[in-house]
Design a protein around this motif. Structure first.
Motif, short mmCIF file in Angstrom:
data_model
loop_
_atom_site.label_atom_id
_atom_site.label_comp_id
_atom_site.label_asym_id
_atom_site.label_seq_id
_atom_site.Cartn_x
_atom_site.Cartn_y
_atom_site.Cartn_z
N THR A 1 -5.80 -6.21 2.70
CA THR A 1 -4.66 -6.89 2.08
C THR A 1 -4.03 -6.01 1.02
O THR A 1 -2.79 -5.95 0.91
CB THR A 1 -5.12 -8.22 1.46
OG1 THR A 1 -5.64 -9.07 2.49
CG2 THR A 1 -3.97 -8.93 0.75
N MET A 2 -4.84 -5.32 0.25
CA MET A 2 -4.30 -4.41 -0.76
C MET A 2 -3.51 -3.29 -0.10
O MET A 2 -2.46 -2.86 -0.62
CB MET A 2 -5.42 -3.85 -1.63
CG MET A 2 -6.18 -4.90 -2.41
SD MET A 2 -7.49 -4.24 -3.49
CE MET A 2 -6.52 -3.83 -4.94
N LYS A 3 -3.97 -2.83 1.05
CA LYS A 3 -3.23 -1.80 1.78
C LYS A 3 -1.91 -2.36 2.29
O LYS A 3 -0.86 -1.72 2.19
CB LYS A 3 -4.07 -1.28 2.95
CG LYS A 3 -5.29 -0.49 2.51
CD LYS A 3 -6.18 -0.12 3.70
CE LYS A 3 -7.43 0.61 3.25
NZ LYS A 3 -8.35 0.93 4.38
N ASP A 4 -1.96 -3.57 2.85
CA ASP A 4 -0.74 -4.19 3.38
C ASP A 4 0.30 -4.42 2.30
O ASP A 4 1.52 -4.38 2.56
CB ASP A 4 -1.08 -5.53 4.05
CG ASP A 4 -1.94 -5.36 5.30
OD1 ASP A 4 -2.00 -4.23 5.84
OD2 ASP A 4 -2.56 -6.36 5.73
N LEU A 5 -0.16 -4.67 1.08
CA LEU A 5 0.74 -4.93 -0.03
C LEU A 5 1.15 -3.66 -0.77
O LEU A 5 1.85 -3.73 -1.79
CB LEU A 5 0.08 -5.90 -1.02
CG LEU A 5 -0.17 -7.32 -0.49
CD1 LEU A 5 -0.98 -8.13 -1.50
CD2 LEU A 5 1.15 -8.04 -0.20
N GLY A 6 0.70 -2.52 -0.28
CA GLY A 6 1.07 -1.26 -0.90
C GLY A 6 0.36 -0.98 -2.21
O GLY A 6 0.85 -0.20 -3.04
N MET A 7 -0.83 -1.56 -2.41
CA MET A 7 -1.56 -1.41 -3.66
C MET A 7 -2.72 -0.43 -3.57
O MET A 7 -3.15 0.14 -4.58
CB MET A 7 -2.09 -2.78 -4.12
CG MET A 7 -1.03 -3.83 -4.36
SD MET A 7 -1.73 -5.47 -4.70
CE MET A 7 -2.52 -5.20 -6.29
N TRP A 8 -3.26 -0.23 -2.38
CA TRP A 8 -4.53 0.49 -2.24
C TRP A 8 -4.44 1.96 -2.67
O TRP A 8 -5.38 2.50 -3.26
CB TRP A 8 -5.02 0.41 -0.79
CG TRP A 8 -6.35 1.07 -0.57
CD1 TRP A 8 -6.60 2.23 0.10
CD2 TRP A 8 -7.63 0.61 -1.03
NE1 TRP A 8 -7.95 2.51 0.10
CE2 TRP A 8 -8.60 1.53 -0.59
CE3 TRP A 8 -8.04 -0.50 -1.77
CZ2 TRP A 8 -9.96 1.38 -0.87
CZ3 TRP A 8 -9.40 -0.66 -2.05
CH2 TRP A 8 -10.33 0.28 -1.60
N ASP A 9 -3.31 2.60 -2.43
CA ASP A 9 -3.18 4.01 -2.78
C ASP A 9 -3.26 4.24 -4.28
O ASP A 9 -3.47 5.38 -4.73
CB ASP A 9 -1.87 4.58 -2.24
CG ASP A 9 -1.92 4.76 -0.73
OD1 ASP A 9 -3.03 4.73 -0.16
OD2 ASP A 9 -0.84 4.94 -0.11
N ASN A 10 -3.05 3.18 -5.05
CA ASN A 10 -3.15 3.28 -6.51
C ASN A 10 -4.26 2.35 -7.02
O ASN A 10 -4.13 1.73 -8.07
CB ASN A 10 -1.82 2.94 -7.18
CG ASN A 10 -1.84 3.27 -8.67
OD1 ASN A 10 -2.41 4.27 -9.10
ND2 ASN A 10 -1.22 2.42 -9.48
N THR A 11 -5.34 2.25 -6.25
CA THR A 11 -6.45 1.37 -6.63
C THR A 11 -7.73 2.16 -6.80
O THR A 11 -8.04 3.06 -6.01
CB THR A 11 -6.66 0.27 -5.56
OG1 THR A 11 -5.56 -0.64 -5.60
CG2 THR A 11 -7.95 -0.50 -5.80
N LEU A 12 -8.48 1.81 -7.82
CA LEU A 12 -9.83 2.32 -8.03
C LEU A 12 -10.78 1.15 -7.76
O LEU A 12 -10.74 0.14 -8.47
CB LEU A 12 -10.02 2.82 -9.45
CG LEU A 12 -11.43 3.33 -9.80
CD1 LEU A 12 -11.71 4.63 -9.04
CD2 LEU A 12 -11.58 3.55 -11.31
#
Length: 585
Positions: free
Chosen positions: A298-309
């Motif tokens: 879900t974080m990837k789908d929302l465009g968040m994963w690339d900036n997630t730790l």
């Protein structure tokens, strides 16, 4: 009165003769920690804040070392954790990540940034008068909010609820969907009061332990498997979150604490396992793996994963106690079964405390062998520098170190706890591990300082020293499949090891399974370790913990049979803004 008094009141434990040396002690420790904690520059404005990563922090409950795929050395079809294995492959495996041997101290350690010997070293129930973590220690979420983070907590709390200040909301979380005790039942959300012995029937529910931010979660109670409710809350948070604001999402999974319950469809995947405790435990871990796959996708789908730790750690090793009786198996056709009952959902295990496996490590939960304190842990996410992805770190780290690592190393804010200092409480022990994690420095700042776990256990570098005369619990090893038919009469918990007069010494780098006690061959190391341990023991801080009968009375008189805070219910003081907001009227 200790926990619920004026915010700046000193705890009575600090009024001992030792308290007279507290100021000097706090100052000296601050200098020592500052020297050891290599840090990034602190944030000075919104420009830096815009670049802050989202943080997804996961604490798994009673997660056995051998119950995850990336710790398997041979094919084992019982262990199915493909998502976690992938996250490790794309991130950093933390091979020497330490915690306390039980849950409350580990969780309080993370929330407070202190080693358990400076906050709490015992289990504390939700009705604990002192609240597990002193009210005047600042929680990690409050620190992250100073960096501009939106903060949310989902899952187990186990860090106190004496006053509203002790709850997740009082500790700085904008929202929480939580339970306060060590464990609860996963359909009724009733408090788990401890394991049974040869009990045949599922216990009748008692007090409900389910809380939504500032009130009982009565609107969700009994509506389905608890971990599905946690999933839905996290997905709701993610979908509603403004991606321009950094997110601190803490997921304290109910998996895999006792009692053991997993959705029937997950249990069916492991029908080939005859031993029920092991079967349901593996089903729960497999569920968790899917849960993490769902959230990270879900974080990837929302465009968040690339900036997630993303960080994952267990709170202690897996439990290896005796089985002490059969599990209970019923299906959906069982009379009275439904989404609000803890029966009717295939197998549930509540006798004994068994099902996990820490092979090849020795011991487990409740033990100070590596199987109890050295846990599954990793870092992943797109925020990690490319150069460190797919690596394994052997540097020593404690769960307390995430406090400064996230606040100072990642978010760029000073984590110094001035509120605690004003109250005469110990300063944070947390060290900044971000230089090691990011690849700037491959040495852990804990290498020389070490970790004092209890007054009898000290780890520094490759060495573990245990005080002479200590009787070490769970002094045995399992196997690739544990528990099993033979462990019914011969569980790991039946074994003990008493250290000789000079103490026990283990080289946990050369011998992580602790097969060899090497004190006689290394007398100089023993002398050095013992001297340093004794020096740090002088700095142990503690307060008395005991249950308050008024707590359970309040559950019925105020909350309709739900647990909740029972002191200072008129107001909740936000220590960051000093705004007083009415909570209960």
């Amino acid at each position: 009165a200790q926990a619920a008094g004026h915010p700046l009141r000193r705890f009575s434990a600090m009024e001992s003769p030792r308290s007279r040396a507290m100021a000097h002690w706090a100052a000296s420790r601050f200098l020592l920690l500052a020297a050891a904690s290599w840090s990034l520059p602190l944030a000075t404005g919104s420009a830096m804040r815009k670049q802050l990563p989202h943080i997804f922090f996961v604490v798994v409950d009673d997660f056995g070392w051998a119950n995850v795929g990336y710790h398997q050395t041979a094919e084992n079809r019982e262990v199915r954790t493909p998502f976690m294995d992938k996250l490790v492959k794309e991130g950093i495996e933390l091979n020497r990540h330490y915690v306390h041997m039980t849950c409350t101290p580990s969780r309080a350690s993370f929330q407070s940034g202190r080693l358990p010997v400076h906050v709490i070293t015992e289990l504390a129930p939700p009705c604990d008068t002192a609240g597990a973590m002193p009210r005047n220690m600042t929680g990690i979420a409050s620190v992250m909010k100073r960096a501009g983070y939106a903060t949310h907590q989902v899952g187990k709390w186990d860090v106190g609820m004496t006053t509203p200040t002790h709850t997740p909301k009082g500790r700085g979380y904008d929202t929480s969907l939580t339970y306060f005790s060590h464990g609860n039942w996963m359909y009724t959300e009733a408090e788990w009061i401890g394991h049974h012995i040869n009990e045949t029937n599922v216990p009748v529910p008692g007090i409900i332990d389910f809380w939504d931010t500032d009130r009982p979660a009565s609107h969700l109670n009994g509506t389905g498997y608890e971990e599905y409710l946690f999933r839905d809350r996290m997905l709701n948070i993610l979908h509603k979150h403004d991606k321009a604001t950094p997110l601190f999402l803490q997921y304290d999974s109910r998996v895999a604490h006792y009692p053991l319950l997993a959705p029937p469809e997950y249990q069916k995947r492991f029908d080939f396992i005859e031993q029920d405790n092991r079967k349901v435990y593996h089903a729960m871990v497999n569920f968790l793996d899917d849960q993490l796959g769902n959230i990270t996708q879900t974080m990837k789908d929302l465009g968040m994963w690339d900036n997630t730790l993303m960080v994952l750690s267990s709170d202690n090793g897996g439990y290896v106690k005796a089985i002490n009786g059969p599990c209970n198996t019923t299906d959906e056709d069982f009379p009275g079964a439904g989404p609000d009952t803890d029966y009717g959902h295939s197998t549930v295990c509540y006798n004994g405390e068994a099902g996990a496996n820490n092979f090849p490590l020795r011991g487990g939960k409740y033990s100070n062998f590596e199987g109890g304190i050295r846990v599954n842990a990793f870092v992943s996410g797109g925020f990690l520098p490319a150069a460190v992805r797919g690596t394994k770190l052997d540097g020593v780290m404690h769960i307390a170190d995430w406090y400064r690592t996230l606040a100072q190393g990642v978010a760029g804010v000073d984590p110094t706890d001035s509120t605690a200092a004003e109250s005469g409480l110990p300063p944070i022990d947390s060290l900044d591990m971000w230089p090691m994690l990011s690849g700037a420095n491959m040495t852990s700042p804990r290498e020389e300082i070490g970790i004092l776990f209890t007054e009898d256990l000290f780890v520094r570098g490759r060495w573990k020293y245990v005080r002479g005369g200590t009787n070490m619990a769970e002094a045995a090893w399992g196997g690739p499949q544990y528990p099993n038919a033979s462990s019914v009469a011969d569980p790991i918990e039946a074994y003990h090891f008493k250290c000789k007069k000079m103490g026990c010494l283990f080289d946990v780098v050369a011998d992580p399974t602790e097969r060899h006690e090497v004190s006689e061959a290394n007398p100089d190391v023993v002398a050095s370790m013992k001297a340093e341990m004794e020096r740090q023991v002088e700095e142990i801080w503690a307060v008395k913990h005991q249950p308050d009968p008024a707590c359970e009375a309040a559950a019925y008189s105020i909350y309709g049979g739900f647990y909740g805070p029972w002191k200072e219910l008129e107001t909740l003081v936000d220590r960051d803004t000093q705004v007083t907001a009415e909570l209960f009227v």
